[in-house]
Each structure stands twice: as structure tokens, then as C-alpha cells.
Design an enzyme around this catalytic site. Sequence first.
Site, PDB file in Angstrom:
ATOM      1  N   THR A 105       2.908  -1.755   8.791  1.00  0.00           N
ATOM      2  CA  THR A 105       3.366  -2.693   9.821  1.00  0.00           C
ATOM      3  C   THR A 105       3.594  -4.110   9.304  1.00  0.00           C
ATOM      4  OG1 THR A 105       1.076  -3.248  10.297  1.00  0.00           O
ATOM      5  CG2 THR A 105       2.056  -1.494  11.630  1.00  0.00           C
ATOM      6  N   ASP A 165       0.870  -1.177   0.000  1.00  0.00           N
ATOM      7  CA  ASP A 165       0.000   0.000   0.000  1.00  0.00           C
ATOM      8  C   ASP A 165       0.908   1.228   0.000  1.00  0.00           C
ATOM      9  OD1 ASP A 165       0.921   0.247   2.603  1.00  0.00           O
ATOM     10  OD2 ASP A 165      -1.062   0.251   3.552  1.00  0.00           O
ATOM     11  N   CYS A 167       3.209  -3.202   4.014  1.00  0.00           N
ATOM     12  CA  CYS A 167       2.369  -2.058   4.384  1.00  0.00           C
ATOM     13  C   CYS A 167       3.108  -1.311   5.492  1.00  0.00           C
ATOM     14  CB  CYS A 167       0.954  -2.488   4.777  1.00  0.00           C
ATOM     15  SG  CYS A 167       0.819  -3.579   6.204  1.00  0.00           S
ATOM     16  N   HIS A 181       8.807 -24.637   8.256  1.00  0.00           N
ATOM     17  CA  HIS A 181       7.780 -25.313   9.067  1.00  0.00           C
ATOM     18  C   HIS A 181       6.360 -25.078   8.564  1.00  0.00           C
ATOM     19  CE1 HIS A 181      10.374 -25.777  12.966  1.00  0.00           C
ATOM     20  NE2 HIS A 181      11.085 -25.950  11.868  1.00  0.00           N
ATOM     21  N   HIS A 228       5.921 -31.568   9.541  1.00  0.00           N
ATOM     22  CA  HIS A 228       5.161 -30.320   9.372  1.00  0.00           C
ATOM     23  C   HIS A 228       3.964 -30.492   8.434  1.00  0.00           C
ATOM     24  CE1 HIS A 228       8.371 -28.510  11.569  1.00  0.00           C
ATOM     25  NE2 HIS A 228       9.248 -28.899  10.657  1.00  0.00           N
TER      26      HIS A 228
HETATM   27  C1  RB5 Z   1      -1.710   2.716   6.640  1.00  0.00           C
HETATM   28  O1  RB5 Z   1      -1.709   3.911   7.371  1.00  0.00           O
HETATM   29  C2  RB5 Z   1      -1.516   1.538   7.581  1.00  0.00           C
HETATM   30  O2  RB5 Z   1      -2.619   1.399   8.403  1.00  0.00           O
HETATM   31  C3  RB5 Z   1      -1.280   0.270   6.803  1.00  0.00           C
HETATM   32  O3  RB5 Z   1      -0.192   0.429   5.956  1.00  0.00           O
HETATM   33  C4  RB5 Z   1      -0.946  -0.966   7.604  1.00  0.00           C
HETATM   34  O4  RB5 Z   1       0.098  -0.734   8.495  1.00  0.00           O
HETATM   35  C5  RB5 Z   1      -2.045  -1.689   8.207  1.00  0.00           C
HETATM   36  O5  RB5 Z   1      -1.863  -2.740   8.834  1.00  0.00           O
END
Ligand code: RB5
Length: 154
Positions: A73, A14, A71, A104, A139
Site C-alpha cells: 500500500t 518488500d 510495499c 512544501h 514552509h
Molecule cells: C504485505 O502483505 C503488506 O502488508 C505490506 O506490503 C504493506 O502493504 C504494509 O503496509
Amino acid sequence: MEIITEKPVAIASDHAGYALKEAVKKHLEEAGVAYADLGTNSTESVDYPVFAAALCKTIQSDNVDLGILICGTGVGMSMAANKHKGIRAACVSDTFSAKATRMHNNANVICFGERVVGQGLAFELVDAFLTTPYEGGRHERRVKLLEDIENSQK
Ligand code: RB5
């Protein structure tokens, strides 16, 4: 780099993962790894489940075996990816887990966050993921149980 698939690797992000996606693409090029970039194409705000879905569809259609989702996180991407049949997505930020999830869990998608890992670590995660084979053996039963969960859902 000797990766474990002969098919190109799919990559998507994203807006929050866009800059790291571009860096990872460069890293793949330098390592001689073919990839398919499924977007996004800028830092303009978009919705991560849309890009996770695009990548998962290419795996489901057998065009690629392995994917990389980035993304902010890595968490949202992994949640979205794991809603798709046949997808085993792992959100990781250490190389031990990047390897272990291949050995695994036979993970077919790696997810990480641009707001969590630096470029150097991201490259190591990708390299570990793309070069580590699934061990099978004990596994296999557990991965099959994951499939059973999937198949028991409406
Ligand atoms: C975008 O601001 C953020 O929410 C997205 O990239 C992601 O981290 C969501 O899990």
C-alpha cells in the site's frame, strides 16, 4: 530527466512491492537516473520495516538525498520510514501530492503501493518527486516544527 540531487536515488521494497520496484528501476535506468537498490530481491515474504530502515540509514549517512519505498500500500513503508530521524516520508498516489510534498514538506522519501498504483502512475509519481525542488520560504518554519517534534521525543 533533470533530478534535484547529484547523488544516486535509493530504492527498496518488500515482497509486495518487489515487481513494481523492478519496473521503477528500469524506468530510472531509461531516464539516466543512478540508483542504489537496497532490496528486497524476490517475492519471498519479508518485513517492510527492515527495508525502510536500510533506506533511511543511507539518507542519514548522507550517501543519498532521496529515496523510494514500495510495499503493498505504501502505508507501512511510510509509517516505518517516518520513525527515523531526519526522514520526511510521504505516501502518495497522485502526482499533485508527489510534487507538493517536495515543494512544501521537503519530503525526502516517497512511498507508494504496488496494490494501489499502476506502473504508469508510479513512474509519474517518481518523476514528479525527483524533479521538484523544495520551495523553502514560509514552509521552512513548518518543516522546522516537524524537526522540533522529532527532537522532543525520547
Ligand atoms: C504485505 O502483505 C503488506 O502488508 C505490506 O506490503 C504493506 O502493504 C504494509 O503496509
